[in-house]
Design an enzyme around this catalytic site. Structure first.
Site, PDB file in Angstrom:
ATOM      1  N   ARG A  15      49.032  33.342  39.691  1.00 49.58           N
ATOM      2  CA  ARG A  15      47.884  34.291  39.495  1.00 49.58           C
ATOM      3  C   ARG A  15      48.256  35.698  39.814  1.00 49.58           C
ATOM      4  O   ARG A  15      48.608  36.543  38.957  1.00 49.58           O
ATOM      5  CB  ARG A  15      46.941  33.765  40.684  1.00 49.58           C
ATOM      6  CG  ARG A  15      45.658  34.383  40.622  1.00 49.58           C
ATOM      7  CD  ARG A  15      45.262  35.718  41.151  1.00 49.58           C
ATOM      8  NE  ARG A  15      45.925  35.701  42.558  1.00 49.58           N
ATOM      9  CZ  ARG A  15      45.693  37.009  43.128  1.00 49.58           C
ATOM     10  NH1 ARG A  15      45.737  38.174  42.829  1.00 49.58           N
ATOM     11  NH2 ARG A  15      46.437  37.123  44.741  1.00 49.58           N
ATOM     12  N   ASP A  16      48.525  36.029  41.122  1.00 45.83           N
ATOM     13  CA  ASP A  16      49.134  37.431  41.386  1.00 45.83           C
ATOM     14  C   ASP A  16      50.242  37.869  40.649  1.00 45.83           C
ATOM     15  O   ASP A  16      50.475  38.973  40.033  1.00 45.83           O
ATOM     16  CB  ASP A  16      49.467  37.494  42.850  1.00 45.83           C
ATOM     17  CG  ASP A  16      49.060  38.952  43.279  1.00 45.83           C
ATOM     18  OD1 ASP A  16      48.960  39.945  42.622  1.00 45.83           O
ATOM     19  OD2 ASP A  16      48.971  39.178  44.668  1.00 45.83           O
ATOM     20  N   HIS A 207      50.238  38.452  53.358  1.00 47.97           N
ATOM     21  CA  HIS A 207      50.445  38.523  51.910  1.00 47.97           C
ATOM     22  C   HIS A 207      51.132  40.130  51.626  1.00 47.97           C
ATOM     23  O   HIS A 207      50.421  41.063  51.534  1.00 47.97           O
ATOM     24  CB  HIS A 207      48.908  38.649  51.172  1.00 47.97           C
ATOM     25  CG  HIS A 207      49.178  38.670  49.640  1.00 47.97           C
ATOM     26  ND1 HIS A 207      48.625  37.638  48.801  1.00 47.97           N
ATOM     27  CD2 HIS A 207      49.176  39.892  48.738  1.00 47.97           C
ATOM     28  CE1 HIS A 207      48.626  37.862  47.441  1.00 47.97           C
ATOM     29  NE2 HIS A 207      48.903  39.378  47.454  1.00 47.97           N
ATOM     30  N   HIS A 209      53.305  42.883  49.587  1.00 46.20           N
ATOM     31  CA  HIS A 209      53.895  43.570  48.278  1.00 46.20           C
ATOM     32  C   HIS A 209      54.967  44.277  48.590  1.00 46.20           C
ATOM     33  O   HIS A 209      54.889  44.876  49.772  1.00 46.20           O
ATOM     34  CB  HIS A 209      52.734  44.107  47.381  1.00 46.20           C
ATOM     35  CG  HIS A 209      51.897  43.261  46.672  1.00 46.20           C
ATOM     36  ND1 HIS A 209      51.829  43.199  45.495  1.00 46.20           N
ATOM     37  CD2 HIS A 209      50.884  42.619  47.062  1.00 46.20           C
ATOM     38  CE1 HIS A 209      51.004  42.207  44.884  1.00 46.20           C
ATOM     39  NE2 HIS A 209      50.087  41.943  46.081  1.00 46.20           N
ATOM     40  N   CYS A 240      48.493  44.295  41.222  1.00 45.05           N
ATOM     41  CA  CYS A 240      47.199  44.140  40.975  1.00 45.05           C
ATOM     42  C   CYS A 240      46.867  45.347  40.111  1.00 45.05           C
ATOM     43  O   CYS A 240      47.103  46.584  40.156  1.00 45.05           O
ATOM     44  CB  CYS A 240      46.339  44.587  42.294  1.00 45.05           C
ATOM     45  SG  CYS A 240      44.477  44.592  42.002  1.00 45.05           S
ATOM     46  N   ASN A 249      54.808  41.147  44.531  1.00 42.50           N
ATOM     47  CA  ASN A 249      54.831  40.323  45.794  1.00 42.50           C
ATOM     48  C   ASN A 249      56.161  39.996  46.254  1.00 42.50           C
ATOM     49  O   ASN A 249      57.205  40.260  45.652  1.00 42.50           O
ATOM     50  CB  ASN A 249      54.106  38.893  45.545  1.00 42.50           C
ATOM     51  CG  ASN A 249      52.630  39.071  45.285  1.00 42.50           C
ATOM     52  OD1 ASN A 249      52.088  39.289  44.168  1.00 42.50           O
ATOM     53  ND2 ASN A 249      51.791  38.784  46.160  1.00 42.50           N
TER      54      ASN A 249
HETATM   55  P1  HMG Z   1      30.706  43.599  36.719  1.00 44.25           P
HETATM   56  O1  HMG Z   1      30.786  44.185  35.573  1.00 44.25           O
HETATM   57  O2  HMG Z   1      30.295  44.561  38.037  1.00 44.25           O
HETATM   58  O3  HMG Z   1      29.986  42.480  36.666  1.00 44.25           O
HETATM   59  O4  HMG Z   1      32.284  43.043  37.214  1.00 44.25           O
HETATM   60  P2  HMG Z   1      28.467  42.007  36.431  1.00 44.25           P
HETATM   61  O5  HMG Z   1      27.951  41.273  37.519  1.00 44.25           O
HETATM   62  O6  HMG Z   1      27.690  43.479  36.262  1.00 44.25           O
HETATM   63  O7  HMG Z   1      28.458  41.499  34.863  1.00 44.25           O
HETATM   64  C1  HMG Z   1      28.700  42.157  33.865  1.00 44.25           C
HETATM   65  C2  HMG Z   1      29.210  41.238  32.650  1.00 44.25           C
HETATM   66  O8  HMG Z   1      30.176  40.397  33.341  1.00 44.25           O
HETATM   67  C3  HMG Z   1      28.215  39.904  32.647  1.00 44.25           C
HETATM   68  O9  HMG Z   1      28.303  39.727  31.122  1.00 44.25           O
HETATM   69  C4  HMG Z   1      28.507  38.863  33.230  1.00 44.25           C
HETATM   70  O10 HMG Z   1      28.397  37.597  32.844  1.00 44.25           O
HETATM   71  C5  HMG Z   1      30.227  39.048  33.133  1.00 44.25           C
HETATM   72  P3  HMG Z   1      27.420  40.079  29.882  1.00 44.25           P
HETATM   73  O11 HMG Z   1      25.900  39.809  30.507  1.00 44.25           O
HETATM   74  O12 HMG Z   1      27.489  41.657  29.818  1.00 44.25           O
HETATM   75  O13 HMG Z   1      27.916  39.547  28.684  1.00 44.25           O
HETATM   76  N1  HMG Z   1      30.746  38.567  34.507  1.00 44.25           N
HETATM   77  C6  HMG Z   1      31.804  37.511  34.361  1.00 44.25           C
HETATM   78  N2  HMG Z   1      32.495  37.061  33.455  1.00 44.25           N
HETATM   79  C7  HMG Z   1      33.480  36.211  33.964  1.00 44.25           C
HETATM   80  N3  HMG Z   1      33.777  35.865  35.053  1.00 44.25           N
HETATM   81  C8  HMG Z   1      33.227  36.593  35.990  1.00 44.25           C
HETATM   82  C9  HMG Z   1      32.172  37.285  35.810  1.00 44.25           C
HETATM   83  N4  HMG Z   1      31.418  37.917  36.483  1.00 44.25           N
HETATM   84  C10 HMG Z   1      30.478  38.680  35.658  1.00 44.25           C
HETATM   85  N5  HMG Z   1      33.355  36.024  37.260  1.00 44.25           N
HETATM   86  C11 HMG Z   1      33.558  41.599  38.365  1.00 44.25           C
HETATM   87  C12 HMG Z   1      32.339  42.469  38.329  1.00 44.25           C
HETATM   88  C13 HMG Z   1      33.902  41.226  39.874  1.00 44.25           C
HETATM   89  C14 HMG Z   1      33.126  40.383  37.427  1.00 44.25           C
HETATM   90  C15 HMG Z   1      34.886  42.581  37.762  1.00 44.25           C
HETATM   91  O14 HMG Z   1      35.113  43.664  38.517  1.00 44.25           O
HETATM   92  C16 HMG Z   1      36.153  41.705  37.814  1.00 44.25           C
HETATM   93  O15 HMG Z   1      36.147  40.671  37.234  1.00 44.25           O
HETATM   94  N6  HMG Z   1      37.156  41.899  38.775  1.00 44.25           N
HETATM   95  C17 HMG Z   1      38.312  41.174  38.871  1.00 44.25           C
HETATM   96  C18 HMG Z   1      39.426  42.379  39.370  1.00 44.25           C
HETATM   97  C19 HMG Z   1      40.731  41.444  39.963  1.00 44.25           C
HETATM   98  O16 HMG Z   1      40.697  40.141  39.170  1.00 44.25           O
HETATM   99  N7  HMG Z   1      41.562  41.897  40.495  1.00 44.25           N
HETATM  100  C20 HMG Z   1      42.841  41.332  40.771  1.00 44.25           C
HETATM  101  C21 HMG Z   1      42.783  40.398  41.892  1.00 44.25           C
HETATM  102  S1  HMG Z   1      42.490  40.692  43.647  1.00 44.25           S
HETATM  103  C22 HMG Z   1      44.332  41.139  44.100  1.00 44.25           C
HETATM  104  O17 HMG Z   1      44.895  41.050  43.138  1.00 44.25           O
HETATM  105  C23 HMG Z   1      44.559  41.416  45.336  1.00 44.25           C
HETATM  106  C24 HMG Z   1      45.086  40.437  46.211  1.00 44.25           C
HETATM  107  O18 HMG Z   1      46.019  39.686  45.582  1.00 44.25           O
HETATM  108  C25 HMG Z   1      45.488  40.432  47.481  1.00 44.25           C
HETATM  109  C26 HMG Z   1      46.211  41.870  47.817  1.00 44.25           C
HETATM  110  O19 HMG Z   1      47.449  41.990  47.167  1.00 44.25           O
HETATM  111  O20 HMG Z   1      45.603  42.896  48.332  1.00 44.25           O
HETATM  112  C27 HMG Z   1      44.094  39.122  46.357  1.00 44.25           C
HETATM  113 MG    MG Z   2      48.266  40.727  45.781  1.00 42.18          MG
END
Ligand code: HMG
Ligand code: MG
Length: 297
Positions: A15-16, A207, A209, A240, A249
């Site tokens: 994933r990450d 966790h 990085h 990220c 990581n």
């Molecule tokens: P948004 O645009 O605000 O979503 O995104 P919305 O609720 O306004 O919906 C807009 C459209 O997105 C709609 O479709 C929804 O159906 C669709 P439309 O009607 O326009 O056709 N939608 C989705 N589609 C698929 N899957 C979903 C989903 N939700 C809504 N879950 C959202 C908000 C959260 C979806 C967006 O910002 C997003 O996907 N962000 C993901 C960011 C991400 O993955 N970042 C990396 C992971 S975090 C990380 O790495 C940190 C970590 O490792 C710890 C660390 O290191 O600190 C964990």
């Molecule tokens: Mg991370």
């Protein structure tokens, strides 16, 4: 507090590790990576995320990856879920565990999941309730606990507040994310000591990085305080997309080597892990970032 005698590694490579790579891997390679990680003895392997495919295209097709995995077996395959939409997809895929992810920084929360911290907690409430109704375990992440790519320093009180809210929602474990690798052993100690005032230490994971090469020192500081759950990524892959400049990581191989040196049990075969790191880097056409992997070449 003494160091733990056993550590649980949470492998976040699939994933990450893959979410920030310019190469988007096929389902078959993602599945093969996870199978190899299982064969190394890893019991907790983050398999992907149900986020918007336009935001993180590398994680599209997580449902197809999960369809090939033994979800009813002993290995845990948590997936990231940002909202109700993601939970529905995770339930349809038959997962047994999800991870919700919040941040201690307002700006990072906006950039990463397009809402404020308070709004994210409100969104997670029904997600966790429904997940629990379906018998799923829920892990929680807090990003930027030791610094934010947009805001810089983050107050420990902000971290403690978000951790408390995720615990109150019902997360069984909180993973403290040093998203951009700006943490130090002293910061690690201060944050964990503040949290341990009213939270059992076995509810916390770390966790890191490794942007500044401090991850192992930080992990050592966490171990000294009794933390026994460590997130890591094979070959040191990771980053990220919403934290530009963040390094990978901490490498799983490096953590395993550290634990071996400390005499702490972990259940992972280092030789197989080294081979797995080389396999996935060959698939991505990029160098291995684990010092231990390179040294064992
Ligand atoms: P948004 O645009 O605000 O979503 O995104 P919305 O609720 O306004 O919906 C807009 C459209 O997105 C709609 O479709 C929804 O159906 C669709 P439309 O009607 O326009 O056709 N939608 C989705 N589609 C698929 N899957 C979903 C989903 N939700 C809504 N879950 C959202 C908000 C959260 C979806 C967006 O910002 C997003 O996907 N962000 C993901 C960011 C991400 O993955 N970042 C990396 C992971 S975090 C990380 O790495 C940190 C970590 O490792 C710890 C660390 O290191 O600190 C964990
Ligand atoms: Mg991370």
């Amino acid at each position: 507090m003494t160091m733990p005698s056993h550590v649980r590694l949470v492998e976040v490579g699939p994933r990450d590790g893959l979410q920030n790579e310019s190469t988007t891997l096929s389902k078959d390679v993602r599945v093969e990576l996870i199978r190899r990680l299982m064969d190394c003895g890893l019991t907790h392997i983050e398999a992907g995320s149900f986020v918007h495919p336009q935001w993180v295209p590398q994680m599209a097709g997580t449902d197809a990856v999960l369809a090939e995995l033994p979800l009813d077996g002993d290995t845990h395959f948590p997936v990231l879920v940002p909202n109700q939409n993601g939970l529905e997809k995770a339930l349809a895929a038959g997962v047994k565990e999800i991870a919700i992810f919040a941040a201690a920084s307002e700006t990072f929360s906006q950039k990463n999941i397009n809402c404020s911290i308070a709004e994210s907690i409100r969104r997670f409430m029904p997600v966790v309730e429904q997940a629990h109704r379906h018998g799923l375990k829920v892990r929680g992440y807090v990003s930027c606990v030791m610094g934010c790519p947009y805001e810089g320093a983050i107050a420990i009180t902000a971290v403690v507040n978000v951790v408390r809210q995720l615990v109150d929602l019902g997360c069984y474990e909180i993973s403290l994310g040093d998203t951009i690798g700006t943490g130090s052993p002293l910061m690690t100690q201060r944050i964990i000591e503040s949290l341990a005032n009213d939270l059992e230490i076995n509810r916390l994971a770390v966790h890191f990085h490794d942007t500044y090469g401090q991850a192992l020192a930080n992990i050592y500081a966490a171990l000294q305080l009794g933390v026994s759950v460590i997130d890591s990524s094979v070959a040191g892959l990771g980053g990220c997309p919403y934290a530009h400049g963040a390094g990978g990581n901490v490498a799983s191989e490096d953590v395993v080597h550290l634990l071996n040196g400390l005499g702490i049990a972990h259940g992972v075969n280092l030789d197989k892990l080294v081979d797995t790191g080389r396999y996935i880097c060959a698939q991505l056409d990029r160098p291995v970032m684990s010092r231990v992997n390179l040294a064992m070449a």
